[in-house]
Design an enzyme around this catalytic site. Structure first.
Site, PDB file in Angstrom:
ATOM      1  N   ARG A  23     -69.526 -62.602 -33.767  1.00  0.00           N
ATOM      2  CA  ARG A  23     -70.594 -61.597 -33.729  1.00  0.00           C
ATOM      3  C   ARG A  23     -70.381 -60.667 -32.534  1.00  0.00           C
ATOM      4  O   ARG A  23     -69.567 -60.936 -31.658  1.00  0.00           O
ATOM      5  CB  ARG A  23     -71.978 -62.269 -33.678  1.00  0.00           C
ATOM      6  CG  ARG A  23     -72.152 -63.297 -32.570  1.00  0.00           C
ATOM      7  CD  ARG A  23     -73.546 -63.317 -32.039  1.00  0.00           C
ATOM      8  NE  ARG A  23     -73.879 -62.056 -31.402  1.00  0.00           N
ATOM      9  CZ  ARG A  23     -73.541 -61.744 -30.154  1.00  0.00           C
ATOM     10  NH1 ARG A  23     -72.838 -62.561 -29.401  1.00  0.00           N
ATOM     11  NH2 ARG A  23     -73.901 -60.576 -29.653  1.00  0.00           N
ATOM     12  N   ARG A  66     -71.492 -57.649 -43.166  1.00  0.00           N
ATOM     13  CA  ARG A  66     -72.704 -57.225 -42.448  1.00  0.00           C
ATOM     14  C   ARG A  66     -72.747 -55.698 -42.496  1.00  0.00           C
ATOM     15  O   ARG A  66     -71.729 -55.052 -42.290  1.00  0.00           O
ATOM     16  CB  ARG A  66     -72.695 -57.709 -40.982  1.00  0.00           C
ATOM     17  CG  ARG A  66     -72.768 -59.234 -40.852  1.00  0.00           C
ATOM     18  CD  ARG A  66     -72.917 -59.675 -39.401  1.00  0.00           C
ATOM     19  NE  ARG A  66     -74.248 -59.397 -38.884  1.00  0.00           N
ATOM     20  CZ  ARG A  66     -74.550 -59.438 -37.580  1.00  0.00           C
ATOM     21  NH1 ARG A  66     -73.615 -59.689 -36.675  1.00  0.00           N
ATOM     22  NH2 ARG A  66     -75.782 -59.207 -37.184  1.00  0.00           N
ATOM     23  N   CYS A 131     -80.224 -59.050 -25.867  1.00  0.00           N
ATOM     24  CA  CYS A 131     -79.142 -59.585 -26.708  1.00  0.00           C
ATOM     25  C   CYS A 131     -77.876 -59.840 -25.883  1.00  0.00           C
ATOM     26  O   CYS A 131     -77.946 -60.049 -24.664  1.00  0.00           O
ATOM     27  CB  CYS A 131     -78.863 -58.685 -27.907  1.00  0.00           C
ATOM     28  SG  CYS A 131     -77.997 -59.551 -29.236  1.00  0.00           S
ATOM     29  N   ASP A 200     -74.972 -51.285 -31.963  1.00  0.00           N
ATOM     30  CA  ASP A 200     -74.183 -51.606 -33.158  1.00  0.00           C
ATOM     31  C   ASP A 200     -73.749 -50.319 -33.853  1.00  0.00           C
ATOM     32  O   ASP A 200     -72.679 -50.266 -34.437  1.00  0.00           O
ATOM     33  CB  ASP A 200     -74.990 -52.512 -34.086  1.00  0.00           C
ATOM     34  CG  ASP A 200     -75.227 -53.863 -33.406  1.00  0.00           C
ATOM     35  OD1 ASP A 200     -76.152 -53.947 -32.573  1.00  0.00           O
ATOM     36  OD2 ASP A 200     -74.446 -54.798 -33.662  1.00  0.00           O
ATOM     37  N   ASN A 210     -79.581 -50.977 -32.535  1.00  0.00           N
ATOM     38  CA  ASN A 210     -79.178 -52.169 -31.772  1.00  0.00           C
ATOM     39  C   ASN A 210     -80.099 -53.324 -32.143  1.00  0.00           C
ATOM     40  O   ASN A 210     -81.028 -53.165 -32.955  1.00  0.00           O
ATOM     41  CB  ASN A 210     -79.236 -51.865 -30.263  1.00  0.00           C
ATOM     42  CG  ASN A 210     -78.557 -52.937 -29.427  1.00  0.00           C
ATOM     43  OD1 ASN A 210     -77.446 -53.375 -29.746  1.00  0.00           O
ATOM     44  ND2 ASN A 210     -79.201 -53.395 -28.377  1.00  0.00           N
TER      45      ASN A 210
HETATM   46  P1  RI2 Z   1     -70.795 -55.372 -28.247  1.00  0.00           P
HETATM   47  C1  RI2 Z   1     -74.802 -57.293 -31.301  1.00  0.00           C
HETATM   48  O1  RI2 Z   1     -75.200 -57.542 -32.620  1.00  0.00           O
HETATM   49  C2  RI2 Z   1     -75.941 -56.838 -30.418  1.00  0.00           C
HETATM   50  O2  RI2 Z   1     -76.880 -56.038 -31.112  1.00  0.00           O
HETATM   51  C3  RI2 Z   1     -75.180 -56.077 -29.363  1.00  0.00           C
HETATM   52  O3  RI2 Z   1     -75.993 -55.207 -28.600  1.00  0.00           O
HETATM   53  C4  RI2 Z   1     -74.170 -55.328 -30.235  1.00  0.00           C
HETATM   54  O4  RI2 Z   1     -73.788 -56.297 -31.227  1.00  0.00           O
HETATM   55  C5  RI2 Z   1     -72.985 -54.766 -29.522  1.00  0.00           C
HETATM   56  O5  RI2 Z   1     -72.154 -55.778 -29.012  1.00  0.00           O
HETATM   57  P2  RI2 Z   1     -75.037 -59.016 -33.307  1.00  0.00           P
HETATM   58  O6  RI2 Z   1     -73.616 -59.075 -33.870  1.00  0.00           O
HETATM   59  O7  RI2 Z   1     -69.922 -54.655 -29.205  1.00  0.00           O
HETATM   60  O8  RI2 Z   1     -75.318 -60.065 -32.269  1.00  0.00           O
HETATM   61  O9  RI2 Z   1     -71.168 -54.519 -27.096  1.00  0.00           O
HETATM   62  O10 RI2 Z   1     -76.068 -59.040 -34.422  1.00  0.00           O
HETATM   63  O11 RI2 Z   1     -70.205 -56.710 -27.808  1.00  0.00           O
END
Ligand code: RI2
Length: 319
Positions: A23, A66, A131, A200, A210
């Site tokens: 993720r 996703r 997050c 995101d 986000n």
């Molecule tokens: P980086 C995550 O989504 C969060 O919303 C976080 O802010 C975003 O991805 C960006 O993450 P999820 O996959 O690319 O946890 O900065 O649903 O690491």
């Protein structure tokens, strides 16, 4: 592996993304680019047409995992745009090289973005996070590397508590961490100098898509006079929003919010679990990218520069 088949490692990558074992928008992007390289390397296609068709099938599987983080289709597009050649061997080699290049660029972009974001943080500042974002952490880490003493208030980020991952990463940087429940954010904002979050997807009007709760945090941060900075590499820029498309918000399993037993005890209720929300540009002070920092309303200029008037998804073509 016969023609049109998806390699089992690609299936595993898709499954891991769907279940959030893998993720974070940047991590997902890297995983799908690597998965396409795996698919290419293992291909037994005998003709370029079959090879391209296999790659499209693999990309569709990855893209359907996703819907919200645009880094995923942007990573697929990066590989497809550089996949080139008259023979299967050439197509394989260019696809694998593209995924390698993508990985290098991703890491470099995050380092560069970190340095840009670090300039907004001063010695002694307290940041609030929401997050877990590797782009946001890159800014904090770069500031720490510059010798700035920072501390952090970390929101736990229900329902999946990714704040715990952030807390651990910050402790590894020796940043003091206070973990709070999401609803405590406003109470702690008076002690905070910056809200730092990732993204995101970023839309052409500067809206930030986000993790759910970001928009509420941004509104109370504005009310308390705390600036909110969004750390987002340019792979988070959503090209389809240039032509008026909106970003789909992922709805996840209700059992992330409440387990079956607790739900039965309550009685008949509706449970909803949107994974993301949209923060309007007026609540965002700066979008920090590897190409500099932008007031959200001006991000469209960078997007036009990068994408022209839009892009397509080559994996959606007929197989
Ligand atoms: P980086 C995550 O989504 C969060 O919303 C976080 O802010 C975003 O991805 C960006 O993450 P999820 O996959 O690319 O946890 O900065 O649903 O690491």
């Amino acid at each position: 592996m016969g023609s049109q088949e998806v390699h089992q490692e690609v299936e595993a990558v898709a499954e891991d993304i769907a279940t959030m074992e893998t993720r974070g928008a940047a991590t997902i992007a890297r995983a799908v680019a690597d998965a396409l390289a795996t698919q290419a390397a293992a291909s037994e296609a005998e003709t370029p047409t079959d090879f391209r068709s296999e790659m499209r099938v693999a990309a569709r599987l990855l893209s359907d995992t996703r819907p919200t983080a645009v880094s995923l289709p942007n990573a697929l597009r990066f590989v497809f745009e550089q996949m080139d050649g008259e023979t299967v061997d050439e197509l394989k080699a260019t696809s694998i090289a593209a995924a390698d290049r993508f990985r290098v660029q991703l890491e470099r972009a995050q380092d560069d973005l970190g340095r840009v974001g670090a300039n907004r943080l001063r010695d002694g500042d307290t940041v609030m996070t929401h997050c877990h974002s590797t782009d946001a952490l890159a800014c904090i880490e770069a500031a720490v590397d510059q010798g700035k003493d920072l501390s952090a208030v970390v929101k736990e980020t229900r329902p999946r508590n990714q704040g715990h991952i952030t807390a651990q990463a910050l402790r590894e940087m020796d940043v003091p961490v206070t973990l709070v429940v999401d609803s405590a954010a406003r109470r702690y904002l008076d002690e905070v100098d910056h809200v730092v979050v990732g993204a995101d997807s970023i839309a052409a009007d500067g809206s930030v898509i986000n993790k759910i709760g970001t928009s509420g945090l941004a509104v109370v941060a504005r009310e308390r006079g705390v600036p909110i900075m969004v750390a987002a590499q340019t792979i988070k820029l959503h090209p389809a929003t240039l032509t008026g498309h909106t970003v789909e918000i992922e709805m996840r399993d209700e059992r992330e919010v409440i387990d079956d037993e607790a739900r039965r005890d309550i009685g008949e209720i509706t449970v909803e679990n949107p994974a993301f929300d949209v923060t309007p540009p007026r609540y965002v002070d700066a979008i920090v990218t590897e190409r500099g920092q932008f007031p959200p309303e001006s991000i469209v200029t960078l997007m036009r520069d990068m994408f022209g008037e839009g892009t397509d998804d080559p994996w959606e073509a007929e197989t």
